[in-house]
Design a protein around this motif. Structure first.
Motif, PDB file in Angstrom:
ATOM      1  N   TYR A  28     -12.334  -7.489  -2.260  1.00 53.71           N
ATOM      2  CA  TYR A  28     -11.680  -8.273  -1.214  1.00 53.71           C
ATOM      3  C   TYR A  28     -10.613  -9.198  -1.799  1.00 53.71           C
ATOM      4  O   TYR A  28      -9.587  -9.455  -1.149  1.00 53.71           O
ATOM      5  N   GLN A  29     -10.840  -9.701  -3.017  1.00 54.63           N
ATOM      6  CA  GLN A  29      -9.849 -10.561  -3.662  1.00 54.63           C
ATOM      7  C   GLN A  29      -8.564  -9.782  -3.937  1.00 54.63           C
ATOM      8  O   GLN A  29      -7.449 -10.269  -3.688  1.00 54.63           O
ATOM      9  N   ASN A  30      -8.706  -8.559  -4.444  1.00 53.26           N
ATOM     10  CA  ASN A  30      -7.537  -7.746  -4.765  1.00 53.26           C
ATOM     11  C   ASN A  30      -6.755  -7.363  -3.510  1.00 53.26           C
ATOM     12  O   ASN A  30      -5.508  -7.420  -3.491  1.00 53.26           O
ATOM     13  N   PHE A  31      -7.461  -6.981  -2.452  1.00 52.20           N
ATOM     14  CA  PHE A  31      -6.755  -6.578  -1.232  1.00 52.20           C
ATOM     15  C   PHE A  31      -6.222  -7.767  -0.454  1.00 52.20           C
ATOM     16  O   PHE A  31      -5.329  -7.608   0.384  1.00 52.20           O
ATOM     17  N   LEU A  32      -6.770  -8.957  -0.724  1.00 56.73           N
ATOM     18  CA  LEU A  32      -6.188 -10.164  -0.132  1.00 56.73           C
ATOM     19  C   LEU A  32      -4.781 -10.384  -0.671  1.00 56.73           C
ATOM     20  O   LEU A  32      -3.862 -10.761   0.089  1.00 56.73           O
ATOM     21  N   GLN A  33      -4.606 -10.124  -1.944  1.00 50.84           N
ATOM     22  CA  GLN A  33      -3.269 -10.256  -2.535  1.00 50.84           C
ATOM     23  C   GLN A  33      -2.290  -9.279  -1.892  1.00 50.84           C
ATOM     24  O   GLN A  33      -1.125  -9.621  -1.628  1.00 50.84           O
ATOM     25  N   ASN A  34      -2.767  -8.051  -1.624  1.00 55.27           N
ATOM     26  CA  ASN A  34      -1.916  -7.068  -0.940  1.00 55.27           C
ATOM     27  C   ASN A  34      -1.545  -7.548   0.458  1.00 55.27           C
ATOM     28  O   ASN A  34      -0.380  -7.410   0.899  1.00 55.27           O
ATOM     29  N   ALA A  35      -2.528  -8.104   1.167  1.00 54.35           N
ATOM     30  CA  ALA A  35      -2.279  -8.572   2.530  1.00 54.35           C
ATOM     31  C   ALA A  35      -1.300  -9.746   2.533  1.00 54.35           C
ATOM     32  O   ALA A  35      -0.439  -9.850   3.426  1.00 54.35           O
ATOM     33  N   GLU A  36      -1.431 -10.650   1.556  1.00 54.15           N
ATOM     34  CA  GLU A  36      -0.496 -11.790   1.472  1.00 54.15           C
ATOM     35  C   GLU A  36       0.919 -11.313   1.177  1.00 54.15           C
ATOM     36  O   GLU A  36       1.891 -11.797   1.789  1.00 54.15           O
ATOM     37  N   PHE A  37       1.036 -10.345   0.257  1.00 55.65           N
ATOM     38  CA  PHE A  37       2.360  -9.818  -0.070  1.00 55.65           C
ATOM     39  C   PHE A  37       2.978  -9.110   1.138  1.00 55.65           C
ATOM     40  O   PHE A  37       4.164  -9.279   1.443  1.00 55.65           O
ATOM     41  N   ARG A  38       2.130  -8.337   1.864  1.00 56.73           N
ATOM     42  CA  ARG A  38       2.624  -7.600   3.018  1.00 56.73           C
ATOM     43  C   ARG A  38       3.037  -8.552   4.149  1.00 56.73           C
ATOM     44  O   ARG A  38       4.036  -8.333   4.833  1.00 56.73           O
ATOM     45  N   PHE A  39       2.272  -9.650   4.319  1.00 54.82           N
ATOM     46  CA  PHE A  39       2.611 -10.612   5.349  1.00 54.82           C
ATOM     47  C   PHE A  39       3.940 -11.302   5.043  1.00 54.82           C
ATOM     48  O   PHE A  39       4.805 -11.454   5.930  1.00 54.82           O
ATOM     49  N   LYS A  40       4.118 -11.703   3.776  1.00 55.06           N
ATOM     50  CA  LYS A  40       5.379 -12.360   3.396  1.00 55.06           C
ATOM     51  C   LYS A  40       6.561 -11.415   3.536  1.00 55.06           C
ATOM     52  O   LYS A  40       7.633 -11.803   4.011  1.00 55.06           O
ATOM     53  N   SER A  41       6.357 -10.142   3.136  1.00 55.56           N
ATOM     54  CA  SER A  41       7.452  -9.157   3.239  1.00 55.56           C
ATOM     55  C   SER A  41       7.826  -8.891   4.691  1.00 55.56           C
ATOM     56  O   SER A  41       9.023  -8.812   5.056  1.00 55.56           O
ATOM     57  N   THR A  42       6.781  -8.771   5.539  1.00 55.57           N
ATOM     58  CA  THR A  42       7.033  -8.512   6.955  1.00 55.57           C
ATOM     59  C   THR A  42       7.721  -9.699   7.614  1.00 55.57           C
ATOM     60  O   THR A  42       8.643  -9.535   8.442  1.00 55.57           O
ATOM     61  N   LYS A  43       7.300 -10.883   7.255  1.00 54.60           N
ATOM     62  CA  LYS A  43       7.900 -12.093   7.822  1.00 54.60           C
ATOM     63  C   LYS A  43       9.367 -12.209   7.400  1.00 54.60           C
ATOM     64  O   LYS A  43      10.246 -12.565   8.217  1.00 54.60           O
ATOM     65  N   ARG A  44       9.628 -11.901   6.135  1.00 50.72           N
ATOM     66  CA  ARG A  44      11.007 -11.965   5.646  1.00 50.72           C
ATOM     67  C   ARG A  44      11.865 -10.914   6.340  1.00 50.72           C
ATOM     68  O   ARG A  44      13.033 -11.175   6.716  1.00 50.72           O
ATOM     69  N   ALA A  45      11.260  -9.710   6.547  1.00 52.51           N
ATOM     70  CA  ALA A  45      12.012  -8.646   7.232  1.00 52.51           C
ATOM     71  C   ALA A  45      12.290  -9.031   8.684  1.00 52.51           C
ATOM     72  O   ALA A  45      13.360  -8.703   9.235  1.00 52.51           O
ATOM     73  N   PHE A  46      11.350  -9.746   9.307  1.00 49.46           N
ATOM     74  CA  PHE A  46      11.561 -10.210  10.679  1.00 49.46           C
ATOM     75  C   PHE A  46      12.684 -11.235  10.726  1.00 49.46           C
ATOM     76  O   PHE A  46      13.536 -11.210  11.646  1.00 49.46           O
ATOM     77  N   MET A  47      12.701 -12.136   9.746  1.00 47.97           N
ATOM     78  CA  MET A  47      13.736 -13.162   9.713  1.00 47.97           C
ATOM     79  C   MET A  47      15.116 -12.540   9.520  1.00 47.97           C
ATOM     80  O   MET A  47      16.126 -13.066  10.002  1.00 47.97           O
ATOM     81  N   GLU A  48      15.119 -11.382   8.817  1.00 44.30           N
ATOM     82  CA  GLU A  48      16.402 -10.703   8.587  1.00 44.30           C
ATOM     83  C   GLU A  48      16.740  -9.722   9.704  1.00 44.30           C
ATOM     84  O   GLU A  48      17.767  -9.064   9.672  1.00 44.30           O
ATOM     85  N   GLY A  49      15.832  -9.588  10.669  1.00 46.23           N
ATOM     86  CA  GLY A  49      16.082  -8.730  11.813  1.00 46.23           C
ATOM     87  C   GLY A  49      15.719  -7.282  11.615  1.00 46.23           C
ATOM     88  O   GLY A  49      16.041  -6.441  12.463  1.00 46.23           O
ATOM     89  N   ASP A  50      14.968  -6.988  10.513  1.00 43.31           N
ATOM     90  CA  ASP A  50      14.604  -5.602  10.238  1.00 43.31           C
ATOM     91  C   ASP A  50      13.282  -5.201  10.868  1.00 43.31           C
ATOM     92  O   ASP A  50      12.991  -4.010  11.041  1.00 43.31           O
ATOM     93  N   LYS A  51      12.420  -6.175  11.208  1.00 47.47           N
ATOM     94  CA  LYS A  51      11.110  -5.892  11.755  1.00 47.47           C
ATOM     95  C   LYS A  51      10.898  -6.699  13.032  1.00 47.47           C
ATOM     96  O   LYS A  51      11.386  -7.826  13.159  1.00 47.47           O
ATOM     97  N   PRO A  52      10.155  -6.131  13.984  1.00 46.70           N
ATOM     98  CA  PRO A  52       9.884  -6.882  15.215  1.00 46.70           C
ATOM     99  C   PRO A  52       8.831  -7.964  14.957  1.00 46.70           C
ATOM    100  O   PRO A  52       8.076  -7.923  13.993  1.00 46.70           O
ATOM    101  N   ALA A  53       8.763  -8.926  15.880  1.00 45.32           N
ATOM    102  CA  ALA A  53       7.834 -10.048  15.733  1.00 45.32           C
ATOM    103  C   ALA A  53       6.378  -9.588  15.773  1.00 45.32           C
ATOM    104  O   ALA A  53       5.500 -10.209  15.159  1.00 45.32           O
ATOM    105  N   ILE A  54       6.127  -8.506  16.501  1.00 46.93           N
ATOM    106  CA  ILE A  54       4.748  -8.030  16.624  1.00 46.93           C
ATOM    107  C   ILE A  54       4.174  -7.603  15.283  1.00 46.93           C
ATOM    108  O   ILE A  54       2.966  -7.691  15.036  1.00 46.93           O
TER     109      ILE A  54
END
Length: 466
Positions: A186-212
């Motif tokens: 769970y510790q290892n996959f938490l790091q994956n989830a944090e990285f994916r959340f930050k990447s998705t949020k950044r992509a949303f801010m740049e207009g590449d991903k929807p808010a959902i």
């Protein structure tokens, strides 16, 4: 012993600085060796032998030589009615014989005539014997033989008691290892989830991903945090349970420190630790099993009791003969003309008590024999079933390892498609959830495999070296 002291040092050493905290591995072999050396219940098991040895010493006391002195005097109105002194030295023997030396000196105005002896006293030396009941076997002999069997039986029972506590301790270690591995997953996959959340949020801010997508990534991140916290508290509870088996030499309990971790490579050395690496059903000798040997000593002890009860059916015929002399220092003074002898004969007419005791002794003996045979079958079946279970777990482990690898490949492929815009975050999270689920199943299967190894260790009662 040095490695135990090292582990002890790591267990009780306070961390000098939270930033400098260093993890240290405690292997299964070190842990069980420490339990075997210091756990109070293991020490308590050693008392079983001490108790049986004390009973053996007590039984041997029935054959100790004895000195008896009897002095009796009566004086009234300046008259000495009697003054009697009787000293005896007895030597009991293993069979129904007893050697005795006696000195008697009596005087007085109203002394019983049969107690009259020469002025310097009367010496006697002789022997008493039980010619029928009590000659070849008697209560003293039976007690000594049973006490010897009890010592041997206690040694076998002690090994079983020690292995039981080592078995319980090993299950706690395996549980600790299982929850540690789950927490790491769970510790290892938490790091994956944090990285994916930050990447998705950044992509949303740049207009590449929807808010959902940011909402879904956030939910997935919180789920990973929740699972990690659940795994953490399970690990804490397992660590406290493991601490129940950790003690110092002075019977002081030790609490497991946070920087001590289990050996993740336990699978490679569990057979060596339990001393079952070369175990083979065909070579397993049930007669050498401590439980069977203990029952055999019990049967021998009950058989001694049966012989004693059978001997009690014989009539009681006790005889004694003593040479008498006034001058014991002269060897020729002992002759057949001066003696004191006696015969005692006793025989119950119906022997109901004796026959009842014998019947009860036979029932107890037969019951022990039935228990012995049933225990042999139970142990053999338990060992055989455990061996088949271990073989099945090895096959299952091959399957689940392959499944984990395949899910890992699927997840990586889905992640590549996601970053190329050909997949969705939902599919990535789904692939990852299935991979986590399968990894947890693999860890649980490994734990069952370890438990089966411990079951084999307990069933066959192997010895862990000090």
């Amino acid at each position: 012993m040095k490695k135990y002291l090292l582990i002890l040092f790591l267990l009780i050493l306070n961390q000098l600085s939270a930033q400098e905290k260093v993890e240290s591995v405690m292997t299964l072999s070190e842990y069980l060796g420490y339990v075997k050396a210091y756990h109070p219940i293991v020490k308590q098991a050693n008392l079983v032998i001490n108790e049986s040895e004390a009973k053996l010493l007590k039984a041997r006391g029935a054959f100790d030589p004895k000195i008896e002195v009897d002095f009796d005097k009566k004086q009234f109105k300046e008259k000495e009615y009697y003054n009697k002194l009787n000293g005896t030295f007895k030597i009991p023997t293993y069979y129904g014989l007893e050697f005795k030396a006696n000195f008697e000196n009596n005087d007085g105005l109203f002394l019983n005539p049969e107690a009259n002896v020469p002025t310097d006293g009367l010496y006697a030396a002789g022997v008493s014997a039980s010619l029928l009941n009590g000659l070849l076997t008697n209560k003293r002999m039976a007690s000594l033989k049973r006490a010897k069997f009890f010592v041997n039986q206690a040694k076998e029972d002690q090994q079983i008691l020690v292995n039981n506590i080592l078995y319980d301790a090993s299950l706690s270690y395996f549980k600790w290892l299982m929850y540690y591995k789950e927490k790491e997953v769970y510790q290892n996959f938490l790091q994956n989830a944090e990285f994916r959340f930050k990447s998705t949020k950044r992509a949303f801010m740049e207009g590449d991903k929807p808010a959902i997508d940011t909402l879904e990534a956030g939910i997935n991140l919180n789920n990973r945090k929740l699972n990690l916290e659940k795994a953490r508290i399970k690990l804490v509870k397992a660590s406290l349970e493991l601490s129940n088996f950790l003690w110092l030499n002075d019977n002081t309990p030790v609490e497991l420190q946070d920087n001590i971790i289990p050996d993740v490579a336990t699978l490679n050395n569990v057979d060596t630790t339990f001393n079952i690496a070369l175990f083979n059903n065909a070579d397993f000798d049930i007669e050498n099993h401590p439980k069977i040997k203990s029952l055999e000593f019990k049967i021998k002890s009950l058989n001694i009791d049966r012989k004693l009860k059978m001997n009690n059916l014989l009539p009681k015929l006790d005889v004694q003969y003593n040479f008498l002399t006034q001058t014991p220092r002269q060897g020729n003074s002992f002759n057949v003309d001066n003696f004191k002898a006696g015969i005692n004969f006793k025989l119950p007419l119906f022997l109901r008590k004796e026959r009842g005791d014998l019947k009860l002794a036979k029932i107890k003996l037969q019951d022990a024999k039935f228990e012995n045979e049933a225990t042999k079958v139970t142990i053999k079946n338990k060992v055989n079933a455990t061996q088949q279970e271990i073989a099945s777990f090895q096959i299952q482990n091959n399957y689940i390892t392959s499944i984990v690898d395949d899910y890992g490949v699927l997840l990586k492929a889905e992640e590549r498609k996601f970053f190329l815009g050909e997949s969705s975050l939902f599919l990535v999270n789904y692939r990852e959830a299935k991979l986590i689920e399968t990894k947890i199943k693999a860890i649980e299967l490994e734990n069952k495999f370890f438990t089966s190894k411990a079951d084999l260790f307990k069933a066959a009662v192997f010895t862990i070296a000090n």
